[in-house]
Design an enzyme around this catalytic site. Structure first.
Site, PDB file in Angstrom:
ATOM      1  N   CYS A  18       0.857  -1.176   0.000  1.00 28.60           N
ATOM      2  CA  CYS A  18       0.000   0.000   0.000  1.00 28.60           C
ATOM      3  C   CYS A  18       0.901   1.237   0.000  1.00 28.60           C
ATOM      4  CB  CYS A  18      -0.914   0.030   1.216  1.00 28.60           C
ATOM      5  SG  CYS A  18      -2.006   1.469   1.188  1.00 28.60           S
ATOM      6  N   ASP A  30      -7.087   9.999  -4.011  1.00 27.79           N
ATOM      7  CA  ASP A  30      -6.303   9.079  -3.189  1.00 27.79           C
ATOM      8  C   ASP A  30      -5.020   8.760  -3.964  1.00 27.79           C
ATOM      9  OD1 ASP A  30      -5.559   7.434  -1.146  1.00 27.79           O
ATOM     10  OD2 ASP A  30      -7.148   5.944  -1.443  1.00 27.79           O
ATOM     11  N   ASN A  31      -4.068   8.202  -3.250  1.00 34.45           N
ATOM     12  CA  ASN A  31      -2.824   7.747  -3.873  1.00 34.45           C
ATOM     13  C   ASN A  31      -2.127   8.836  -4.692  1.00 34.45           C
ATOM     14  OD1 ASN A  31      -2.681   5.027  -2.866  1.00 34.45           O
ATOM     15  ND2 ASN A  31      -4.509   4.629  -4.082  1.00 34.45           N
TER      16      ASN A  31
HETATM   17  N1  LIG Z   1     -12.352  -2.430  -5.420  1.00 36.80           N
HETATM   18  C1  LIG Z   1     -11.361  -2.026  -4.622  1.00 36.80           C
HETATM   19  N2  LIG Z   1     -10.091  -2.269  -4.992  1.00 36.80           N
HETATM   20  C2  LIG Z   1      -9.062  -1.875  -4.235  1.00 36.80           C
HETATM   21  C3  LIG Z   1      -9.274  -1.163  -3.034  1.00 36.80           C
HETATM   22  C4  LIG Z   1     -10.623  -0.940  -2.640  1.00 36.80           C
HETATM   23  O1  LIG Z   1     -10.892  -0.351  -1.569  1.00 36.80           O
HETATM   24  N3  LIG Z   1     -11.622  -1.367  -3.462  1.00 36.80           N
HETATM   25  N4  LIG Z   1      -8.180  -0.730  -2.306  1.00 36.80           N
HETATM   26  C5  LIG Z   1      -6.922  -0.570  -3.048  1.00 36.80           C
HETATM   27  C6  LIG Z   1      -5.751  -0.332  -2.227  1.00 36.80           C
HETATM   28  S1  LIG Z   1      -5.475   1.286  -1.725  1.00 36.80           S
HETATM   29  C7  LIG Z   1      -4.796  -1.295  -1.999  1.00 36.80           C
HETATM   30  S2  LIG Z   1      -3.376  -0.932  -1.172  1.00 36.80           S
HETATM   31  C8  LIG Z   1      -4.987  -2.687  -2.452  1.00 36.80           C
HETATM   32  C9  LIG Z   1      -4.918  -3.622  -1.278  1.00 36.80           C
HETATM   33  O2  LIG Z   1      -5.091  -4.950  -1.662  1.00 36.80           O
HETATM   34  P1  LIG Z   1      -5.305  -6.058  -0.542  1.00 36.80           P
HETATM   35  O3  LIG Z   1      -6.382  -5.585   0.390  1.00 36.80           O
HETATM   36  O4  LIG Z   1      -5.650  -7.298  -1.268  1.00 36.80           O
HETATM   37  O5  LIG Z   1      -4.009  -6.202   0.176  1.00 36.80           O
HETATM   38  O6  LIG Z   1      -6.248  -2.866  -3.077  1.00 36.80           O
HETATM   39  C10 LIG Z   1      -6.641  -1.791  -3.921  1.00 36.80           C
HETATM   40  N5  LIG Z   1      -7.798  -2.167  -4.653  1.00 36.80           N
HETATM   41 MO   LIG Z   2      -3.309   1.402  -0.790  1.00 38.11          MO
END
Ligand SMILES: Nc1nc2c(c(=O)[nH]1)N[C@H]1C(S)=C(S)[C@@H](COP(=O)(O)O)O[C@H]1N2
Ligand SMILES: [Mo]
Ligand SMILES: Cc1cc2nc3c(=O)[nH]c(=O)nc-3n(C[C@H](O)[C@H](O)[C@H](O)COP(=O)(O)OP(=O)(O)OC[C@H]3O[C@@H](n4cnc5c(N)ncnc54)[C@H](O)[C@@H]3O)c2cc1C
Length: 914
Positions: free
Chosen positions: A179, A315-316
Site C-alpha cells: 500500500c 487518493d494515492n
Molecule cells: N475495489 C477495490 N479495490 C481496491 C481497493 C478498494 O478499496 N476497493 N483498495 C486498493 C488499495 S489502496 C490497496 S493498497 C490494495 C490492497 O489490496 P489487498 O487488500 O488485497 O491487500 O487494493 C486496492 N484495490
Molecule cells: Mo493502498
C-alpha cells in the site's frame, strides 16, 4: 479463538537461505505437502470462509526448489470486532492489527508475524486495504461473474472466469503488494496527515494466478474513436462507496506490455482469492502500488482519458511537501494535477529483526543477525542494502537474498497454476530479504541501527522524511533505537507501532521535545555528533556576489535609510533589501529597521547558513572603508522615549524575580527614571545579549566575550511604564534531556544585576489601538470578540493585550476568551495577574486552563487543546471576531490552525500569530 490448521511456514527454509547467505536453490527446497496444493475451482460449499485446501485439495505440488506455498487457514469464529458491521460474515484472523477501528477493514500483520511467515504471505496475514464493505459474493455468483471489456475496443467482451481460463493462457506470478501508505505512521507522528496509521507491514506477497491483461486487450482490440487515441485502461470494482465504485486506470501501453506482468487474477497462493482480497477477480499490476490493483473487478474500459473515478483522483497522490492537509482537503487542484499521481513503488526497506522491544542478552548472544525486507517499484531490482550503526556516518553492505530468483531457474505448468515460468523475466516484482550479522558489543556501543536500500535505477532512501499531506511513500531510513538495560541487555525500539498503539522512539522523542525529523538517540548519538568528520561541518557561507565591485560611500548608504529602498551593511558589504521586503521570513520590518546601518551583528546573530547564503543575491557593493574611519561614534543621547527602531539601546539589569520553577521576571532600568518605554500594546521588542564564556586559563577562570544572541520578547511591563522594562523569561537550561540549553535564555541565566542587554523596537504586525480597534498588517479593524490561545511563555503578548483592553476605560464591550495550555499547575505563568484581570473585567474575560498533568480537584481541562475545548471556551467565528495565538509551533500549526478552520474561522484573515 482458535485457528483451524497451522499453516506450514517458510521460516526454516527462508531463514536458512538467509543465514547461509548463498541463496542456493537447495536451501529453499521445502516440504511440499497436500496443504500446499492449490485449487481454483469454486468450492461447493456456499460458505466461502469454510474453504480450506484440506477439503478441496488436489496433489499438484510445485517444484521442490520453490518457496513453500502457505495454506490459507481460516479462523473458526472470526474476529469479534466485525460483529455488527457489514463485514460480519467474513472470518478474519484476530492476530491482524486493525488500523481504522472496526470498519472498513484496514489491517496489517504484526511485523514479526509477517516476516517469519516468509516469502509468500498466508492470506490471513496478508495486509488488507478496503475503502468500504466487502462485496459478498457466493460461489454461484462467482461462477456467473462477468468482467466487461468495453470502451474504445473493436470487440467488446463479457468474460466469466471460466472464459478467461478457456480463451487465454493461464499464468502464475509471484507479486509483492504494497500500500502507498506503508510506514505512514512515522509521518503521522511528525504531523498528522490525511490517512491512518500503517506500520511497516503494509506489504505482502503471493503467487497470483490469472491471465495477462495484455492477452485480453489483444482480443478486444483497442481502437481510435473520433480521432481519440485509446491511451488508458480504466478498471472498476464492485464495492459501493459513498462517491461511487472504486476505480482507477493504467496506461494502455503499460497494460499491453507483458513484461509489466499485469494480470486479471482469480487465485492467490493457489486458492481462490479471499473475500478481502477481491474474490472472485482482481487486477494485479506488479511494481505498482496496491491502490492501482482493483479488487472485485467488474469492468475493464479502454478510454482516451484516465479513470474519472473519485478515488482515482482523491487518493494515492504524493502532494508537494509544503501543501498542508487542510489546504489539500480544500483545494481540488492538487488532486487533479497529473504530476502528483503515484504509480510505481519507490525503494524502501525495514528492520524486522530485532523486533520492537526484543531483548538480546550480550552475555549469551555474542553475535546477532539483523534482518529485514526491501523492495522497489517498476520491476527494478534492489541491488544494495546498507546498515549504519553510527547515525548514518558510515555504512556497511548487508547480504541480500532474492527468493524471487528461485522461480527463474525452473518452469512449471499444471492446470491450477497454469504456466509458472519466470525464466525469461528480468523484472523484480517481489520483496527481498537482507541480513547483517553483527557483534552485540558493537550494537551496545551504538545509539541506533538504521537501514537503507538502493535499486538498480540507483534510487535510494533519503535520510530525511519527505512529509506530505497524504503521508504516502514514506521511505526515509528505517531506524531502530538501541537501549542498554541492566548492564548487558539490549532492548530495541522501532520507530512506531502500527495503528493507534503508542510507542516507538518517534513518540518518545517527540514527547521529550526533540525534533523527530533529526532524531538524536541518546548519549552515544551525541558523542557521534561530536566525532562526525569535518565534511559534515557547515562550510563557510559565501555572502557576496561574483563580479560586484562597486564602492559605496557612507553618504550613499545613508540616502537609503528609508523604508522604500533599504540598503544595509553586513561585514563591510552593502546589500539592497528592497526585493526581499515582502518575502523576508522575519518580516519586512527587520530589514527596514537596519536601513542605512551596519547590520552585521543583528544579521549574524539570527541567521542560519541558509539565510546567510541567501544574502548574496542582494549584494550591490562594498562600503568605502575610509569613510567609516571618520564616522563619529556619538554617545547615546537620552530621548523621551526609550525604544528606537533603528538603534540598539542599552538597559541595565536591576532585579531578577523568580516567578516559577523555570521562569523569572528580569527588570531592566531604562536610561532615565522618567523615560517612557514606548511600546504599543500587542508589539514586541528585540533583545540581544552577549553570552559569557567561562574560559579556563592557567588554572584561573576568566570570562571572555562570547556569542551575540538575539531573540524576540514581549515585555510584561505596562504600556505606560516609566524608567523600566520587564521581561518574563522562561528559561531553557541544560538538564538530563538537553545537554545544551536554549542559547538566549542560558544567556539570561548568566546575567548578574548590573549587566546590560540591548533592546530595539517596537516590532510586529499587530497593534491593539484601544476602544475595540486593532491594526493588523497595516489595516484597521473593529474587534468585538477576542479569542486567545497560548502555551507556556506565550502568555506574554496575550497578557499585554488583555491588560490593554481591560484597563481601557473607553472600552466596555470587547469580550475576551483565553485558553492557556501548560504542563502542570506550577508552569502556569502570571496566574494571579490573570485571575485579577478576570475579576476586573466585569464578566467580559473568560479564562480557561488546560494542563498535561492535573492536580486533584482540578476544574480545568486535561491534555492538549481539542475541538470541544475550542467550542466551549472560544467565541464562535464571526466577522468581528479575531483569534490571537502565541505558543509552540506544533500548537499553532498542528492543533490550532486545523481546528479553527474546522470550526469555521478563516485562519488567513482571523488568526494573528505572535
Ligand atoms: N475495489 C477495490 N479495490 C481496491 C481497493 C478498494 O478499496 N476497493 N483498495 C486498493 C488499495 S489502496 C490497496 S493498497 C490494495 C490492497 O489490496 P489487498 O487488500 O488485497 O491487500 O487494493 C486496492 N484495490
Ligand atoms: Mo493502498
Ligand atoms: C513575538 C515573540 C514574543 C516572545 N515573547 C517571549 C516572552 O515574553 N518570554 C519568553 O520567555 N519567550 C518569549 N518568546 C520566545 C523567545 O523569543 C525565545 O524563543 C525563547 O526565549 C527561547 O530562546 P533560547 O535561545 O533560549 O532557545 P533556543 O536556543 O532557540 O532553543 C529553544 C529550544 O531548545 C530546546 N531546549 C533546550 N533546553 C531545554 C530545556 N531545559 N527544556 C526544554 N527544552 C529545551 C527546546 O527544544 C526548545 O524549544 C517570544 C517569541 C516571539 C516570537
Amino acid at each position: 479463538m482458535s485457528i483451524k490448521t497451522s499453516s506450514p511456514t517458510l521460516t526454516d527454509s527462508v531463514s536458512s537461505a538467509m543465514s547461509s547467505m548463498t541463496p542456493s536453490l537447495s536451501s529453499f527446497s521445502g516440504r511440499s505437502s497436500l496443504e500446499t496444493s492449490p485449487d481454483t475451482t469454486p468450492p461447493s460449499s456456499p460458505d466461502l470462509q469454510k474453504l480450506t485446501l484440506k477439503e478441496n485439495s488436489r496433489t499438484l505440488p510445485l517444484p521442490e526448489s520453490l518457496p513453500l506455498v502457505p495454506t490459507h487457514t481460516i479462523a473458526e469464529q472470526g474476529d469479534d470486532k466485525d460483529v455488527g458491521t457489514p463485514d460480519a460474515w467474513i472470518k478474519r484472523d484476530p492476530r491482524m492489527v486493525r488500523l481504522t477501528g472496526k470498519h472498513p477493514l484496514n489491517s496489517e500483520a504484526k511485523l514479526d508475524d509477517l516476516f517469519t511467515a516468509g516469502f509468500l504471505t498466508p492470506a490471513e496475514l496478508f495486509y488488507v486495504r478496503n475503502h468500504g464493505a466487502v462485496p459478498q459474493v457466493d460461489v454461484e455468483e462467482a461462477r456467473n461473474w462477468r468482467v466487461s471489456v468495453e470502451g474504445q475496443v473493436a470487440n467488446p467482451l463479457q468474460l466469466s472466469i471460466q472464459d478467461l481460463k478457456d480463451r487465454f493462457e493461464v499464468v502464475t506470478l509471484p507479486v509483492t503488494l504494497v500500500c502507498a501508505g506503508n510506514r505512514r505512521k512515522e509521518q503521522n507522528v511528525v504531523r498528522k496527515g490525511l490517512g491512518f496509521n500503517w506500520g511497516a507491514a503494509g506489504v505482502s506477497t503471493a503467487l497470483f494466478t490469472g491471465v495477462y491483461l495484455a492477452d485480453i486487450l489483444e482480443a478486444a482490440k483497442p481502437i481510435f474513436v473520433d480521432g481519440k487515441r485509446p491511451g488508458h485502461v480504466v478498471f472498476e470494482g464492485a464495492d459501493q462507496l459513498p462517491n461511487g465504485p472504486y476505480g482507477t486506470s493504467h496506461l494502455l501501453s503499460w497494460a499491453r506490455n507483458k513484461t509489466r506482468g499485469m494480470l486479471i487474477a482469480w487465485a492467490m497462493n493457489g486458492q481462490p482469492l479471499a473475500a478481502d482480497h477481491g474474490y472472485p477477480l482482481r487486477l494485479v499490476s506488479p511494481g505498482n502500488i496496491g491502490g492501482r490493483m482493483v479488487k472485485w473487478l467488474t469492468k475493464i474500459q479502454v478510454s482516451h482519458e484516465e479513470s474519472q473515478h473519485y478515488l482515482h483522483f482523491w487518493d494515492n497522490k504524493l502532494l508537494p511537501t509544503q501543501v498542508m492537509p487542510e489546504e489539500a482537503r480544500a483545494e481540488r487542484k492538487w488532486w487533479y494535477d497529473p504530476r502528483y499521481i503515484i504509480n510505481e513503488l519507490n525503494t524502501n526497506s525495514a528492520i524486522a529483526k530485532p523486533d520492537h522491544n526484543e531483548i538480546v542478552d550480550i552475555k549469551t548472544t555474542p553475535e546477532y543477525t539483523l534482518k529485514g525486507y526491501a523492495y522497489s517499484g517498476g520491476g527494478r531490482r534492489v541491488n544494495r542494502v546498507e546498515i549504519s550503526v553510527d547515525d548514518g556516518i558510515t555504512w556497511k553492505l548487508a547480504e541480500i537474498c532474492y527468493p524471487e530468483d528461485l522461480y527463474r531457474a525452473v518452469t512449471h505448468n499444471d492446470d491450477v497454476y497454469g504456466k509458472l515460468d519466470l525464466t525469461d523475466r528480468d523484472t523484480c516484482f517481489c520483496w527481498c530479504f537482507w541480513s547483517f550479522p553483527i557483534s552485540t558489543q558493537e550494537l551496545k556501543d551504538s545509539p541506533a541501527v538504521m537501514v537503507r536500500a538502493m535499486d538498480e535505477g540507483l534510487s535510494g532512501q533519503p535520510r530525511d522524511m519527505y512529509w506530505n499531506a497524504t503521508s504516502m511513500m514514506n521511505n526515509w531510513w528505517f531506524r531502530t533505537a538501541i537501549h542498554v538495560e541492566d548492564g548487558d541487555k539490549l532492548r530495541f525500539e522501532h520507530p512506531t507501532m502500527a495503528g493507534t498503539t503508542n510507542g516507538g522512539w518517534m513518540d518518545r522523542l517527540k514527547g521529550e521535545g526533540q525534533n523527530v525529523l533529526e532524531p538524536v538517540f541518546g548519549d552515544a548519538s551525541k558523542k557521534l555528533a561530536q566525532q562526525a568528520p569535518a565534511v559534515v561541518k557547515p562550510a563557510e557561507v559565501k555572502m557576496t556576489k561574483e563580479g560586484v565591485k562597486r564602492l559605496i560611500t557612507m553618504e550613499e548608504l545613508k540616502a537609503h535609510s528609508g523604508v522604500d529602498e533599504p540598503w544595509f551593511v553586513v561585514a563591510g558589504e552593502v546589500y539592497d533589501g528592497t526585493g526581499f521586503l515582502k518575502d523576508h521570513p522575519g518580516g519586512g520590518d527587520s530589514i527596514t529597521l537596519v536601513a542605512g546601518e551596519d547590520a552585521t551583528e543583528d544579521f549574524m546573530a539570527i541567521h542560519s547558513p541558509q539565510g546567510k547564503s541567501q544574502l548574496a543575491q542582494f549584494h550591490i557593493g562594498t562600503l568605502d572603508l575610509k569613510e567609516i574611519l571618520h564616522e563619529n561614534k556619538e554617545e547615546a543621547t537620552i530621548e523621551p522615549i526609550f525604544l528606537s527602531k533603528t538603534k540598539w539601546k542599552k538597559a541595565i539589569l536591576e532585579t531578577i524575580q523568580v516567578v516559577s520553577h523555570d521562569s523569572r521576571v528580569y527588570r531592566f532600568a531604562l536610561q532615565a527614571g522618567d523615560q517612557l518605554l514606548g511600546l504599543p500594546t500587542g508589539q514586541h521588542v528585540f533583545c540581544r545579549l552577549r553570552r559569557k564564556v567561562p574560559h579556563d586559563q592557567h588554572g584561573k577562570t576568566e570570562v571572555v566575550e562570547g556569542e551575540l544572541v538575539q531573540r524576540a520578547y514581549t515585555p510584561v511591563s505596562p504600556a505606560d511604564a516609566k524608567g523600566y522594562i520587564d521581561l518574563l523569561i522562561k528559561l531553557y537550561l541544560p538538564n538530563d534531556k538537553y545537554s545544551v540549553g536554549g542559547k538566549m535564555t542560558s544567556g539570561f541565566n548568566e546575567l548578574e544585576v548590573g549587566d546590560f542587554v540591548e533592546f530595539k523596537g517596537p516590532l510586529g504586525s499587530f497593534v491593539w489601538r484601544g476602544e475595540g480597534t486593532c491594526a493588523w498588517r497595516g489595516v484597521e479593524r473593529k474587534v468585538r470578540k477576542l479569542g486567545m490561545l497560548c502555551g507556556g511563555s506565550g502568555i506574554t503578548p496575550i497578557l499585554q493585550v488583555l491588560k490593554g483592553v481591560i484597563e481601557d476605560s473607553a472600552d466596555t464591550e470587547t469580550e475576551m476568551w483565553c485558553i492557556d495550555a501548560n504542563k502542570s499547575l506550577e508552569d502556569i505563568l502570571c496566574r494571579e495577574e490573570l485571575d485579577d484581570l478576570v475579576k476586573r473585567s466585569n464578566g467580559r474575560f473568560k479564562l480557561h486552563h488546560t494542563l498535561s498533568a492535573v492536580p486533584n480537584n482540578w476544574t480545568g481541562s486535561k491534555g492538549r487543546m481539542t475541538r470541544e475545548m475550542y467550542e466551549k471556551h472560544l467565541p464562535a467565528p464571526s466577522d468581528d471576531g479575531l483569534v490571537l495565538i502565541c505558543g509552540p509551533e506544533a500548537m499553532i500549526n498542528h492543533t490550532a490552525k486545523p481546528l479553527l478552520t474546522e470550526l469555521g474561522w478563516d485562519v488567513e484573515k482571523q488568526l494573528v500569530v505572535f
